[in-house]
Design an enzyme around this catalytic site. Structure first.
Site, PDB file in Angstrom:
ATOM      1  N   THR A 209      31.244  21.038  58.117  1.00  0.00           N
ATOM      2  CA  THR A 209      31.231  21.674  56.795  1.00  0.00           C
ATOM      3  C   THR A 209      31.584  23.149  56.967  1.00  0.00           C
ATOM      4  O   THR A 209      32.079  23.561  58.021  1.00  0.00           O
ATOM      5  CB  THR A 209      29.858  21.490  56.105  1.00  0.00           C
ATOM      6  OG1 THR A 209      29.946  21.913  54.736  1.00  0.00           O
ATOM      7  CG2 THR A 209      28.755  22.270  56.809  1.00  0.00           C
ATOM      8  N   ASN A 210      31.342  23.951  55.942  1.00  0.00           N
ATOM      9  CA  ASN A 210      31.604  25.391  56.017  1.00  0.00           C
ATOM     10  C   ASN A 210      30.486  26.153  55.314  1.00  0.00           C
ATOM     11  O   ASN A 210      29.519  25.547  54.828  1.00  0.00           O
ATOM     12  CB  ASN A 210      32.974  25.723  55.404  1.00  0.00           C
ATOM     13  CG  ASN A 210      33.097  25.216  53.983  1.00  0.00           C
ATOM     14  OD1 ASN A 210      32.365  25.631  53.095  1.00  0.00           O
ATOM     15  ND2 ASN A 210      34.029  24.282  53.768  1.00  0.00           N
ATOM     16  N   ARG A 211      30.614  27.460  55.237  1.00  0.00           N
ATOM     17  CA  ARG A 211      29.510  28.299  54.761  1.00  0.00           C
ATOM     18  C   ARG A 211      29.557  28.590  53.259  1.00  0.00           C
ATOM     19  O   ARG A 211      28.836  29.446  52.758  1.00  0.00           O
ATOM     20  CB  ARG A 211      29.488  29.628  55.526  1.00  0.00           C
ATOM     21  CG  ARG A 211      29.188  29.460  57.001  1.00  0.00           C
ATOM     22  CD  ARG A 211      28.913  30.789  57.687  1.00  0.00           C
ATOM     23  NE  ARG A 211      30.069  31.665  57.682  1.00  0.00           N
ATOM     24  CZ  ARG A 211      30.144  32.812  57.023  1.00  0.00           C
ATOM     25  NH1 ARG A 211      29.151  33.217  56.273  1.00  0.00           N
ATOM     26  NH2 ARG A 211      31.243  33.551  57.088  1.00  0.00           N
TER      27      ARG A 211
END
Length: 396
Positions: A209-211
């Site tokens: 995933t990402n932030r």
């Protein structure tokens, strides 16, 4: 702005004297103001002060009827275009969050269907009490806007968070929102907004995933709805409350998000792709947790669908807004994306900065247009950026 009717609800805290300055600011700038006070508030500031400032009688007694043909607290609620609770004590916050109506102020607020701004002011220990935090979270979930208190010198003689925002700041914030609503009319527009990051599973416990927090997309959806649009928010896994009046569609993976957007695309007038969609996903999903073993694990990734590019290729009548999160060559890469993805407006920001972007309530962006024009929005709240983006979009 003289058409705006503002109801002030003053409750019993030491900051009640600042409410008089708030009322004065709104009256001075052409708003028509009426006030209601709790009995506790009247212990700090006389109702006569507010009656003198706003030239209207203060509502303070639930059973005091000035006009036999009207119920005072309902009349005030019906008259209201927007309501401001200032200072908002823990008591009134708790009543509002739980639907309690036992005096003129709480009863009028319960009957109000106009936008409501709550301006908390209290001791830091009260503000951080789990019950108060829970009540504030519930108010936000109900669509009530909280103007967060500042850190500063408190009545108790020490510094902490809980100091009420200054009257001029309160006025500027609310006035700006009112003016944005007057200038931007999205009535009848069908708008899809995407928000948050997508999650690509590897096995039952691991994922890519990402932030992205989703805050930018949520601000866009909330403001678009406030400006009259019919809004659908397609979001990845986020820790944000649902937005009242907005169709909320939860997704997990990029493929799920693409599917939900595409099934609504034909009827949409505008699509704003603010989500941080994963470019890649694992080629294989493992049904059982992959056990740790000696040596390295080579994880093969494959490309996900490029939702923005796909929408650009299928575009007919829709206006398409894209986002570019870059760490280098910001404008060069953003301009390339604008052209390749066939978007009408591109919002570019530098996500390598620590003070803005992912997870922050603020950002600094460039708006790029198809005609080659560029506009910089210096560091400000994501709320303000959302309003600026929607303003530019409404003029396209």
């Amino acid at each position: 702005m003289t058409s705006k009717h503002v109801a002030f609800y003053i409750t019993g805290g030491i900051a009640a004297y600042k409410a008089a300055y708030c009322v004065r600011e709104f009256v001075k700038h052409g708003y028509e103001v009426r006030c209601a006070m709790t009995k506790s508030a009247a212990e700090f500031v006389s109702p006569l002060t507010f009656e003198t400032l706003c030239k209207n009688k203060v509502v303070s007694d639930l059973f005091d009827q000035n006009n036999d043909s009207q119920v005072a607290h309902i009349d005030l609620a019906d008259w209201t275009d927007l309501a401001v609770v200032v200072p908002a004590t823990a008591d009134i916050i708790g009543k509002m969050a739980n639907g309690i109506a036992d005096d003129a102020v709480s009863t009028s607020l319960l009957a109000t269907d106009a936008p409501v701004f709550v301006v908390p002011a209290m001791n830091e220990k009260m503000l951080t009490n789990p019950a108060v935090k829970r009540n504030l979270k519930r108010l936000k979930a109900d669509g009530i806007e909280i103007i967060e208190p500042d850190y500063g010198f408190l009545a108790e003689g020490y510094s902490g968070k809980g100091r009420m925002k200054e009257p001029k700041e309160i006025f500027s914030y609310i006035d700006e929102k009112c003016r944005a609503e007057q200038l931007i009319d999205l009535s009848g527009e069908k708008i899809i907004v995407t928000a948050g990051g997508t999650v690509e599973p590897i096995d039952p416990v691991r994922f890519l995933t990402n932030r992205s927090s989703g805050k930018m997309g949520y601000a866009l959806a909330e403001n678009a709805a406030a400006f009259g649009a019919d809004v659908t928010l397609v979001h990845g896994p986020v820790r944000l409350a649902d937005i009242p009046g907005v169709e909320m569609v939860e997704t997990v993976t990029a493929d799920e998000m693409a599917s939900e957007v595409l099934k609504r695309y034909e009827e949409a007038d505008v699509v704003i792709m603010a989500a941080a969609v994963a470019d890649y996903r694992p080629e294989k999903f493992y049904d059982e947790k992959v056990k740790k073993s000696d040596g390295d694990w080579n994880l093969r990734l494959v490309r996900n669908v490029d939702i923005l590019k796909l929408l650009g290729e299928r575009k007919t009548k829709q206006k398409l807004v894209g986002f570019a999160a870059e760490t280098e060559n910001l404008l060069e890469n953003a301009q390339k994306k604008l052209t390749e993805k066939n978007v009408d407006l591109l919002v570019a920001n530098d996500v390598s900065r620590k003070d803005v972007g992912f997870g922050s309530d603020e950002n600094e962006v460039f708006l790029l247009f198809r005609n080659g024009a560029k506009k910089k929005i210096s560091k400000t709240s994501k709320e303000k950026i959302a309003q600026d983006v929607l303003s530019e979009l409404s003029s396209l």
